[in-house]
Motif scaffolding. Structure first.
Motif, PDB file in Angstrom:
ATOM      1  N   HIS A  76       0.832  -1.206   0.000  1.00 27.05           N
ATOM      2  CA  HIS A  76       0.000   0.000   0.000  1.00 27.05           C
ATOM      3  C   HIS A  76       0.864   1.253   0.000  1.00 27.05           C
ATOM      4  O   HIS A  76       0.626   2.196  -0.765  1.00 27.05           O
ATOM      5  CB  HIS A  76      -0.919  -0.010   1.223  1.00 27.05           C
ATOM      6  CG  HIS A  76      -1.722   1.241   1.381  1.00 27.05           C
ATOM      7  ND1 HIS A  76      -1.314   2.277   2.202  1.00 27.05           N
ATOM      8  CD2 HIS A  76      -2.880   1.643   0.818  1.00 27.05           C
ATOM      9  CE1 HIS A  76      -2.195   3.248   2.137  1.00 27.05           C
ATOM     10  NE2 HIS A  76      -3.160   2.896   1.319  1.00 27.05           N
ATOM     11  N   GLU A 394      -5.031  -4.288  -2.341  1.00 25.78           N
ATOM     12  CA  GLU A 394      -5.593  -4.935  -3.518  1.00 25.78           C
ATOM     13  C   GLU A 394      -5.740  -6.451  -3.387  1.00 25.78           C
ATOM     14  O   GLU A 394      -5.876  -7.151  -4.380  1.00 25.78           O
ATOM     15  CB  GLU A 394      -4.736  -4.606  -4.747  1.00 25.78           C
ATOM     16  CG  GLU A 394      -3.266  -4.962  -4.635  1.00 25.78           C
ATOM     17  CD  GLU A 394      -2.958  -6.407  -4.920  1.00 25.78           C
ATOM     18  OE1 GLU A 394      -3.242  -6.887  -6.018  1.00 25.78           O
ATOM     19  OE2 GLU A 394      -2.439  -7.067  -4.003  1.00 25.78           O
ATOM     20  N   ALA A 412      -6.724  -1.252  -8.264  1.00 26.05           N
ATOM     21  CA  ALA A 412      -5.494  -1.131  -7.480  1.00 26.05           C
ATOM     22  C   ALA A 412      -4.599  -0.041  -8.060  1.00 26.05           C
ATOM     23  O   ALA A 412      -4.506   0.141  -9.276  1.00 26.05           O
ATOM     24  CB  ALA A 412      -4.745  -2.461  -7.459  1.00 26.05           C
TER      25      ALA A 412
END
Length: 434
Positions: A76, A394, A412
């Motif tokens: 992330h 994701e 994503a």
């Protein structure tokens, strides 16, 4: 011998037998008692070993859980800065320039962003495979379909190094049962591996053949090869052949691990062969073949007509918001940017955007809560907006959670603009609402 003497001798024999029996009984009793002590001690050791094993298993599971959480957070955090970089590249493509150097710069940045995104995908996939969290979306797939996708993914890298890629596909189509995306990933990783370790101007070949009831796909190159010592371990996690310092694209040593895992999930095998360093390499994937199927006639799908719409973009990353909003505005949309959940709710209440593109990791309330509140704010007479989660989280679990919170789509970071626009243009938006 007199009768008296015989009787005495008989009595002596009986006494001797009785004493022998007593001695044997005493020996047996002492042996049993000693054995019982040993059994009790052995049982105690077994109980202690079992408890220790349970503690170790619990610690291993906890460590694996922490590792998965760390990898998800790492992905992330790294996807967030990649998002504005990719958007900036897309913007550069849409801005006319006569300077060829800018085109070269743009392509370099694009390739490096794609390389970093691919490393993140492989890292997460390796973690999911070891945890048994990969689920295949199976269907009958034409081999040329996933081979073409793989070539499309990596032709830019191969072309940039002026390498020669030869495709040798059979005249009659071959079919396998599997997940199209994962099959393309398998071949793509092998092509990427070949491109990494083949010198500029080198040769790469991809050959697909039917052999009995199997489909055999070989990816060969005339690159740096694999040593005999490394060959047995080449598919192990984080295993890498020693490379020269000049080869800057060494990666993390997880791409081939993902290949092996994905191939095995499809019921196939993969093996590597090389005659040694400097002699190139060959990777062979063997998959179960399915009989020829009747392919449905392809009906052309008309591209939906462009409909102008208001888009609310919610992202606390300022650069990401600016770059993506510029791209969407250049595509003909009216865009407003909010940097937190509270501002997003106020903006939506003011202008009722038809589309909301929302990050998940926001500073005040997460994107899931934003989606829920947006849905609740729409009364029966209101048209509900198209909600798109655009996030660095994701995993399949993240996707399910987003859909459960009210999002219509989950994309994503770093998202390609074309992928985002495909979702937007398919939205059912009335032209008169803007």
């Amino acid at each position: 011998m007199s009768p008296r003497e015989q009787a005495l001798a008989q009595r002596e024999r009986e006494v001797a037998r009785r004493e022998e029996a007593l001695r044997l009984w005493e020996l047996t009793r002492s042996t049993v008692e000693a054995g019982s002590g040993d059994l009790r001690e052995a049982n105690a050791h077994l109980v202690m070993a079992t408890l220790a094993a349970e503690r170790l298993e619990e610690a291993a599971q906890k460590a694996k859980h922490l590792q998965d959480e760390f990898l998800a957070m790492l992905a992330h955090e790294l996807r967030n800065p990649l998002a504005p970089i990719r958007s900036a590249v897309n913007l550069m493509e849409r801005i006319d320039t006569a300077d060829p150097r800018l085109t070269t710069i743009r392509e370099v940045v694009r390739r490096q962003v794609e390389h970093m995104a691919r490393l993140l995908d492989d890292l997460l996939d390796a973690s999911r495979v070891t945890s048994g969290k990969v689920t295949l979306q199976r269907r009958t797939v034409k081999v040329s379909e996933f081979v073409d996708q793989a070539v499309e993914m990596y032709h830019g890298l191969i072309d940039s190094q002026r390498q020669h890629l030869t495709l040798d596909m059979p005249a009659s189509p071959l079919f396998v049962n599997g997940d199209l995306t994962r099959l393309a990933q398998i071949i793509g990783n092998l092509l990427h591996n070949a491109a990494k370790y083949t010198p500029e101007g080198g040769d790469i070949a991809l050959i697909a053949r039917r052999e009995a009831d199997e489909v055999v796909i070989r990816v060969t190159d005339n690159g740096s090869g694999i040593s005999a010592e490394s060959l047995p371990h080449i598919f192990n996690l984080f295993a890498q052949e020693e490379r020269s310092l000049s080869r800057s694209q060494g990666g993390l040593g997880i791409g081939l691990t993902v290949v092996r895992s994905m191939v095995e999930l499809h019921g196939g095998t993969v093996k590597a062969r090389s005659d040694g360093l400097g002699a190139g390499s060959e990777f062979t994937v063997v998959l179960p073949r399915v009989a020829k199927v009747e392919e449905p006639a392809l009906q052309p799908t008309p591209r939906p007509a462009f409909v102008p719409a208001r888009i609310l973009l919610v992202d606390d990353n300022v650069d990401a918001g600016v770059m993506l909003s510029m791209l969407l505005e250049m595509s003909g949309y009216e865009v407003e940017v909010a940097q937190d959940g509270a501002s997003a709710l106020v903006a939506f209440a003011r202008q009722r955007s038809q589309i909301v593109v929302c990050d998940i990791g926001l500073p005040d309330m997460n994107g899931y809560e934003v989606a829920k509140r947006l849905r609740r704010s729409c009364t029966a007479g209101d048209s509900s907006p198209l909600l798109i989660a655009l996030t660095g989280y994701e995993s399949p679990e993240d996707r399910k959670r987003a859909l459960a919170a009210g999002f219509d789509h989950h994309l994503a970071k770093p998202v390609d603009l074309e992928d985002l626009l495909k979702v937007i243009v398919r939205a059912d938006i009335s032209p008169g609402e803007l």
